[in-house]
Every structure is written in structure tokens, then in C-alpha cells.
Design a protein around this motif. Structure first.
Motif, PDB file in Angstrom:
ATOM      1  N   HIS A  25      82.657  44.855  65.696  1.00 43.22           N
ATOM      2  CA  HIS A  25      83.034  46.174  65.848  1.00 43.22           C
ATOM      3  C   HIS A  25      82.184  46.615  67.164  1.00 43.22           C
ATOM      4  O   HIS A  25      81.102  46.634  66.907  1.00 43.22           O
ATOM      5  N   ARG A  26      82.713  47.282  68.020  1.00 45.78           N
ATOM      6  CA  ARG A  26      81.929  47.978  69.029  1.00 45.78           C
ATOM      7  C   ARG A  26      81.551  49.240  68.604  1.00 45.78           C
ATOM      8  O   ARG A  26      82.595  50.123  68.083  1.00 45.78           O
ATOM      9  N   VAL A  27      80.548  49.786  68.401  1.00 48.30           N
ATOM     10  CA  VAL A  27      80.110  51.147  67.965  1.00 48.30           C
ATOM     11  C   VAL A  27      80.384  52.162  69.252  1.00 48.30           C
ATOM     12  O   VAL A  27      80.119  51.787  70.234  1.00 48.30           O
ATOM     13  N   LEU A  28      80.914  53.240  68.840  1.00 44.96           N
ATOM     14  CA  LEU A  28      81.537  54.216  69.812  1.00 44.96           C
ATOM     15  C   LEU A  28      80.229  54.961  70.141  1.00 44.96           C
ATOM     16  O   LEU A  28      78.914  54.906  69.699  1.00 44.96           O
ATOM     17  N   PRO A  29      80.181  55.367  71.672  1.00 47.37           N
ATOM     18  CA  PRO A  29      79.193  55.970  72.385  1.00 47.37           C
ATOM     19  C   PRO A  29      78.810  57.325  71.703  1.00 47.37           C
ATOM     20  O   PRO A  29      79.997  57.881  71.163  1.00 47.37           O
ATOM     21  N   ASP A  30      77.715  57.748  71.586  1.00 49.30           N
ATOM     22  CA  ASP A  30      77.461  59.068  71.132  1.00 49.30           C
ATOM     23  C   ASP A  30      77.938  60.086  71.978  1.00 49.30           C
ATOM     24  O   ASP A  30      77.538  60.318  73.015  1.00 49.30           O
ATOM     25  N   ARG A  31      78.947  60.993  71.501  1.00 49.85           N
ATOM     26  CA  ARG A  31      79.688  62.067  72.437  1.00 49.85           C
ATOM     27  C   ARG A  31      78.558  63.343  72.674  1.00 49.85           C
ATOM     28  O   ARG A  31      78.573  63.628  73.558  1.00 49.85           O
ATOM     29  N   GLN A  54      83.060  58.221  76.812  1.00 49.01           N
ATOM     30  CA  GLN A  54      84.508  58.151  76.951  1.00 49.01           C
ATOM     31  C   GLN A  54      84.888  59.921  76.811  1.00 49.01           C
ATOM     32  O   GLN A  54      84.647  60.440  75.708  1.00 49.01           O
ATOM     33  N   ALA A  55      86.145  60.029  77.776  1.00 49.41           N
ATOM     34  CA  ALA A  55      86.449  61.517  77.962  1.00 49.41           C
ATOM     35  C   ALA A  55      87.196  61.923  76.724  1.00 49.41           C
ATOM     36  O   ALA A  55      86.875  63.062  76.202  1.00 49.41           O
ATOM     37  N   GLU A  56      87.674  61.085  76.089  1.00 47.76           N
ATOM     38  CA  GLU A  56      88.614  61.505  74.885  1.00 47.76           C
ATOM     39  C   GLU A  56      87.845  61.958  73.719  1.00 47.76           C
ATOM     40  O   GLU A  56      88.005  62.726  72.739  1.00 47.76           O
ATOM     41  N   HIS A  57      86.508  61.790  73.576  1.00 42.18           N
ATOM     42  CA  HIS A  57      85.429  61.955  72.610  1.00 42.18           C
ATOM     43  C   HIS A  57      84.949  63.279  72.784  1.00 42.18           C
ATOM     44  O   HIS A  57      84.598  63.926  71.898  1.00 42.18           O
ATOM     45  N   LEU A  58      85.179  63.913  73.885  1.00 41.93           N
ATOM     46  CA  LEU A  58      84.379  65.162  74.038  1.00 41.93           C
ATOM     47  C   LEU A  58      85.208  66.026  75.080  1.00 41.93           C
ATOM     48  O   LEU A  58      84.712  66.694  76.058  1.00 41.93           O
ATOM     49  N   GLN A  59      86.377  65.870  75.099  1.00 41.44           N
ATOM     50  CA  GLN A  59      87.245  66.474  76.211  1.00 41.44           C
ATOM     51  C   GLN A  59      87.109  67.980  76.417  1.00 41.44           C
ATOM     52  O   GLN A  59      87.238  68.695  77.237  1.00 41.44           O
ATOM     53  N   ALA A  60      86.993  68.565  74.991  1.00 40.15           N
ATOM     54  CA  ALA A  60      86.959  70.201  75.095  1.00 40.15           C
ATOM     55  C   ALA A  60      85.641  70.790  75.687  1.00 40.15           C
ATOM     56  O   ALA A  60      85.556  71.602  76.606  1.00 40.15           O
ATOM     57  N   ALA A  61      84.350  69.830  75.900  1.00 41.24           N
ATOM     58  CA  ALA A  61      83.403  70.064  76.306  1.00 41.24           C
ATOM     59  C   ALA A  61      83.362  69.990  77.723  1.00 41.24           C
ATOM     60  O   ALA A  61      82.965  70.669  78.875  1.00 41.24           O
TER      61      ALA A  61
END
Length: 219
Positions: A25-31, A54-61
Motif C-alpha cells: 500500500h502506498r501511503v497518501l501524501p499529507d494534504r 495530489q489536487a483531489e485531496h485539497l481541492q477546496a483549499a
């Protein structure tokens, strides 16, 4: 080998199994870490590539940063954030559960808005009393007033370096962001809060050209 259903819904159902198998499993980057460095780049007028973000993890910001005047570009390597020459525009935001604007980026965004060319309103809907950084940002010369669950930020042309005190993890990194853009030297105390959420913060910022040094109490 786990039996889990309901991803994306309000309810997750887990059915127990006799054994689990090994897996990769690849750990997700810390958004929140990525969003914090994005705020810092926008604050200082830098140009930074956040590798792996990854943009989808913090698109609102990212949408809010773009509205504030930063350039946001998603690349195969990660996210590129820049603000070269243009001023910071005031933006009103309210924190919300994912995929809304993260409460864990509220303090960092407030630091950015202290330099905006106008008035912004930041509303905290997740946690009570999460404005402890306001009085510390004021030590830099920021103009902020509290109105219930909102902070009204009147941008100023310049911030001045000052001794400040970190109160929690997100508040402490907002003070670092303000200090990066402030004129003169700043001293941020109780930075042990930072280490709970940011690995080698001063080293990463130094690689981007910041003049940041961690000192011990005896230095």
C-alpha cells in the motif's frame, strides 16, 4: 482480504474474517502539510513544486488560493504553487468537513489573509475556540477582530518581525508563515507543537530559500 463496504457513504460496514493477507500500500501524501506549504508559497510570492501532492485531496483549499491570486498547477510530479508579482486578494472562507475547506488549514490561511489587499472573513464551523493564533498574529502587526465564530481580517501592507508564542500545531505553523513574510527577525517559541505534524519543517523551508534556524533554549 478484509471485507469492508460503504466507502464514500456515511456508514462503513466491516465484516470480520478469519485472517488477513499481506499487501502493498502506498501511503497518501499529507494534504495538510501540502496545503501549508502552498499557503507559505502564496504568502511569500514564491514558486514551489510540492512533489507527490495530489489536487483531489485539497481541492477546496487550492480553489481558495487561486481566488486569492496564486497560480495553482497540477503536474505529473505534484502541485506547483506560485505568486509572482500580483498582490493577495481577500477571500471569505468557512471551514467544513472534507471535501470542504479544512479546519486544519484555517490558521495558515488567516496568516495569508493578513497581507491581503482588503478585508476577508474566516468562519470556523468545526472546532470552538480555534482562534488562539489571532493575538499572536497581531504581534506582527496584523489587524484581526473576532466576531463570534468568525475572524475578520483587514490586510496590511507589511508585517513586522516579532517574538511570538505557539499555542498548538496549526497555530504554530501559521506564525512561521507570517514570519516568512515579515520584515526583520521573528522568534517563535514552543515549536515542539510543530513536530507533531511537520517533519524537518525548517530544513524544507531553508531549501526554498527561507532564513530559518531552530535553536535550543540554551542558544
Amino acid at each position: 482480504g478484509a471485507k469492508v463496504q460503504g466507502a464514500g457513504s456515511p456508514t462503513i460496514e466491516v465484516e470480520g474474517v478469519a485472517r488477513l493477507n499481506g499487501a502493498k500500500h502506498r501511503v497518501l501524501p499529507d494534504r495538510i502539510e501540502a496545503g501549508t506549504y502552498a499557503m507559505a508559497a502564496a504568502m511569500t510570492g514564491g514558486d514551489v513544486l510540492l512533489q507527490g501532492a495530489q489536487a483531489e485531496h485539497l481541492q477546496a483549499a487550492l480553489d481558495v488560493l487561486a481566488e486569492a491570486g496564486a497560480t495553482v498547477e497540477s503536474t505529473p510530479e505534484g502541485l506547483r504553487i506560485s505568486r509572482n508579482g500580483n498582490g493577495i486578494k481577500p477571500v471569505d472562507v468557512a471551514t467544513a468537513p472534507f471535501p470542504g475547506f479544512p479546519t486544519d488549514l484555517q490558521a495558515q490561511f488567516m496568516a495569508l489573509m493578513t497581507r491581503a489587499e482588503g478585508v476577508s472573513r474566516i468562519t470556523e464551523t468545526i472546532f470552538e475556540n480555534r482562534f488562539m493564533h489571532v493575538q499572536e498574529l497581531a504581534r506582527f502587526g496584523a489587524h484581526i477582530r473576532l466576531e463570534g465564530d468568525s475572524a475578520v481580517v483587514e490586510g496590511v501592507p507589511t508585517l513586522k518581525g516579532a517574538p511570538v508564542m505557539a499555542t498548538d500545531l496549526r497555530a504554530s505553523v501559521s506564525l512561521v508563515i507570517a514570519a516568512l513574510a515579515a520584515e526583520g527577525e521573528s522568534m517563535i517559541q514552543r515549536v515542539y507543537h510543530l513536530d507533531r505534524g511537520f517533519e524537518a519543517l525548517e530544513r524544507k523551508l531553508s531549501r526554498c530559500g527561507a532564513d530559518v534556524t531552530r535553536i535550543s533554549s540554551g542558544d
